[in-house]
Write an enzyme that holds these catalytic residues in place. Structure first.
Site, PDB file in Angstrom:
ATOM      1  N   GLN A  89       0.824  -1.198   0.000  1.00 30.26           N
ATOM      2  CA  GLN A  89       0.000   0.000   0.000  1.00 30.26           C
ATOM      3  C   GLN A  89       0.867   1.261   0.000  1.00 30.26           C
ATOM      4  O   GLN A  89       1.971   1.263   0.543  1.00 30.26           O
ATOM      5  CB  GLN A  89      -0.942   0.005   1.207  1.00 30.26           C
ATOM      6  CG  GLN A  89      -0.246   0.010   2.550  1.00 30.26           C
ATOM      7  CD  GLN A  89      -1.207  -0.134   3.724  1.00 30.26           C
ATOM      8  OE1 GLN A  89      -2.398  -0.428   3.542  1.00 30.26           O
ATOM      9  NE2 GLN A  89      -0.721   0.069   4.924  1.00 30.26           N
ATOM     10  N   HIS A 133       1.317  -4.712   3.039  1.00 24.64           N
ATOM     11  CA  HIS A 133       0.052  -4.909   3.748  1.00 24.64           C
ATOM     12  C   HIS A 133      -0.070  -6.374   4.166  1.00 24.64           C
ATOM     13  O   HIS A 133      -0.345  -6.680   5.306  1.00 24.64           O
ATOM     14  CB  HIS A 133      -1.144  -4.499   2.879  1.00 24.64           C
ATOM     15  CG  HIS A 133      -2.460  -4.568   3.604  1.00 24.64           C
ATOM     16  ND1 HIS A 133      -3.643  -4.060   3.090  1.00 24.64           N
ATOM     17  CD2 HIS A 133      -2.797  -5.093   4.814  1.00 24.64           C
ATOM     18  CE1 HIS A 133      -4.630  -4.258   3.951  1.00 24.64           C
ATOM     19  NE2 HIS A 133      -4.143  -4.909   5.002  1.00 24.64           N
ATOM     20  N   PHE A 177      -0.647  -5.423  14.159  1.00 21.48           N
ATOM     21  CA  PHE A 177      -0.808  -5.549  12.707  1.00 21.48           C
ATOM     22  C   PHE A 177      -0.250  -6.887  12.229  1.00 21.48           C
ATOM     23  O   PHE A 177      -0.911  -7.650  11.514  1.00 21.48           O
ATOM     24  CB  PHE A 177      -0.087  -4.378  12.040  1.00 21.48           C
ATOM     25  CG  PHE A 177      -0.243  -4.287  10.542  1.00 21.48           C
ATOM     26  CD1 PHE A 177      -1.284  -4.906   9.861  1.00 21.48           C
ATOM     27  CD2 PHE A 177       0.664  -3.537   9.793  1.00 21.48           C
ATOM     28  CE1 PHE A 177      -1.420  -4.795   8.480  1.00 21.48           C
ATOM     29  CE2 PHE A 177       0.541  -3.423   8.419  1.00 21.48           C
ATOM     30  CZ  PHE A 177      -0.496  -4.049   7.758  1.00 21.48           C
ATOM     31  N   HIS A 223      -2.309  -9.852  13.387  1.00 20.37           N
ATOM     32  CA  HIS A 223      -3.512 -10.025  12.564  1.00 20.37           C
ATOM     33  C   HIS A 223      -3.172 -10.707  11.237  1.00 20.37           C
ATOM     34  O   HIS A 223      -3.863 -11.644  10.818  1.00 20.37           O
ATOM     35  CB  HIS A 223      -4.160  -8.665  12.302  1.00 20.37           C
ATOM     36  CG  HIS A 223      -5.245  -8.707  11.261  1.00 20.37           C
ATOM     37  ND1 HIS A 223      -6.525  -9.157  11.529  1.00 20.37           N
ATOM     38  CD2 HIS A 223      -5.230  -8.384   9.934  1.00 20.37           C
ATOM     39  CE1 HIS A 223      -7.253  -9.104  10.429  1.00 20.37           C
ATOM     40  NE2 HIS A 223      -6.493  -8.636   9.444  1.00 20.37           N
ATOM     41  N   GLU A 224      -2.110 -10.230  10.587  1.00 14.89           N
ATOM     42  CA  GLU A 224      -1.752 -10.781   9.283  1.00 14.89           C
ATOM     43  C   GLU A 224      -1.362 -12.250   9.383  1.00 14.89           C
ATOM     44  O   GLU A 224      -1.738 -13.067   8.537  1.00 14.89           O
ATOM     45  CB  GLU A 224      -0.619  -9.968   8.650  1.00 14.89           C
ATOM     46  CG  GLU A 224      -1.029  -8.573   8.215  1.00 14.89           C
ATOM     47  CD  GLU A 224      -2.160  -8.587   7.208  1.00 14.89           C
ATOM     48  OE1 GLU A 224      -2.101  -9.386   6.240  1.00 14.89           O
ATOM     49  OE2 GLU A 224      -3.121  -7.815   7.369  1.00 14.89           O
ATOM     50  N   LYS A 284      -4.728 -14.393  10.648  1.00 10.06           N
ATOM     51  CA  LYS A 284      -5.799 -14.495   9.649  1.00 10.06           C
ATOM     52  C   LYS A 284      -5.321 -15.156   8.367  1.00 10.06           C
ATOM     53  O   LYS A 284      -6.007 -16.011   7.802  1.00 10.06           O
ATOM     54  CB  LYS A 284      -6.369 -13.115   9.329  1.00 10.06           C
ATOM     55  CG  LYS A 284      -7.504 -13.167   8.294  1.00 10.06           C
ATOM     56  CD  LYS A 284      -8.116 -11.802   8.033  1.00 10.06           C
ATOM     57  CE  LYS A 284      -9.250 -11.916   7.014  1.00 10.06           C
ATOM     58  NZ  LYS A 284      -9.896 -10.600   6.741  1.00 10.06           N
ATOM     59  N   HIS A 285      -4.148 -14.757   7.879  1.00 12.06           N
ATOM     60  CA  HIS A 285      -3.673 -15.207   6.570  1.00 12.06           C
ATOM     61  C   HIS A 285      -2.518 -16.205   6.654  1.00 12.06           C
ATOM     62  O   HIS A 285      -2.537 -17.240   5.997  1.00 12.06           O
ATOM     63  CB  HIS A 285      -3.238 -13.997   5.741  1.00 12.06           C
ATOM     64  CG  HIS A 285      -4.316 -12.996   5.505  1.00 12.06           C
ATOM     65  ND1 HIS A 285      -5.380 -13.213   4.656  1.00 12.06           N
ATOM     66  CD2 HIS A 285      -4.504 -11.750   6.028  1.00 12.06           C
ATOM     67  CE1 HIS A 285      -6.174 -12.158   4.648  1.00 12.06           C
ATOM     68  NE2 HIS A 285      -5.667 -11.259   5.473  1.00 12.06           N
TER      69      HIS A 285
END
Length: 231
Positions: free
Chosen positions: A39, A66, A116, A119-120, A123-124
């Site tokens: 980003q 991102h 951050f 989360h990444e 989740k991924h």
């Protein structure tokens, strides 16, 4: 007769295991490619929502990572695949300084980036853990950023983050000419409602190492004239 029966049972069990991905591990293996998403911080900040710089200070005027997101060829994606494998800062301790520079958080309130990255990964990243572990996941994203070098590719084509507007075709063409693969460009809008260059998606093989042509692109499109704001 007994030995034949035992053999048949074993074959049946193997068939059942092979045909059903009931375990978290199976779920983690089941993806087709990664989206590698970067980003532009100027576009993240130049919205009504605004932004907050990380506690380490204002990031460089460069594209920031991102995420590295497992996806399916039908456009859907797995998520939160392994709740038993949370983000562990100790596993990426040698990468933290690079992550602070190349993968900064711009969310408010200001933070270190741990939330951050947590989360990444959760989740991924957990959906790719059969192919690459936690350290390899973050290292792969850092390597891909260097490999793509988006800002240099754009600036070499005369497309600069100076508040000027450019066409979508020129932006995509500059990146494809430099990188060799077709990018997907995501736009957002500034406080005046102008379309601006926000995120660039590239596709990566399931090992997280090599760029590939995207099997499918996300939905959405930019305006005909795209602003490239300063940061």
């Amino acid at each position: 007769m007994k030995s034949i029966s035992t053999k048949m049972v074993k074959l049946l069990i193997l068939a059942l295991v092979g045909s059903s991905c009931l375990s978290v591990l199976c779920a983690a293996e089941d993806f087709d490619f990664f989206y590698f998403v970067q980003q532009w911080p100027g576009s993240f900040c130049d919205t009504q929502k605004s932004c907050c710089y990380p506690t380490t200070g204002k990031p460089a005027a460069d594209f920031g990572i991102h995420g590295l997101w497992p996806n399916y060829k039908d456009g859907s994606y797995p998520s939160n695949c392994d709740p038993n494998n949370p983000f562990d800062q100790s596993q990426v301790s040698d990468l933290i300084s690079s992550m602070q520079e190349e993968w900064p958080t711009l969310a408010c309130p200001s933070s270190s980036g741990i939330a951050f990255w947590t989360h990444e990964w959760e989740k991924h990243g957990t959906c790719s853990e059969s192919a690459i572990n936690q350290h390899s996941y973050f290292a792969a994203a850092l390597d891909l950023k260097k490999k793509a070098n988006l800002l240099q590719a754009l600036q070499s084509a005369g497309i600069k983050p100076n508040g000027e507007s450019y066409t979508l075709a020129d932006i995509k063409g500059a990146l494809k000419d430099s990188i060799g693969y077709t990018p997907y460009i995501e736009c957002n809008v500034d406080q005046s409602g102008n379309s601006q260059l926000y995120q660039v998606y590239l596709c990566v093989d399931t090992n997280g190492s090599d760029l590939i042509e995207c099997p499918v692109f996300p939905h959405g499109k930019c305006g005909s004239s795209i602003e490239f704001p300063t940061f």
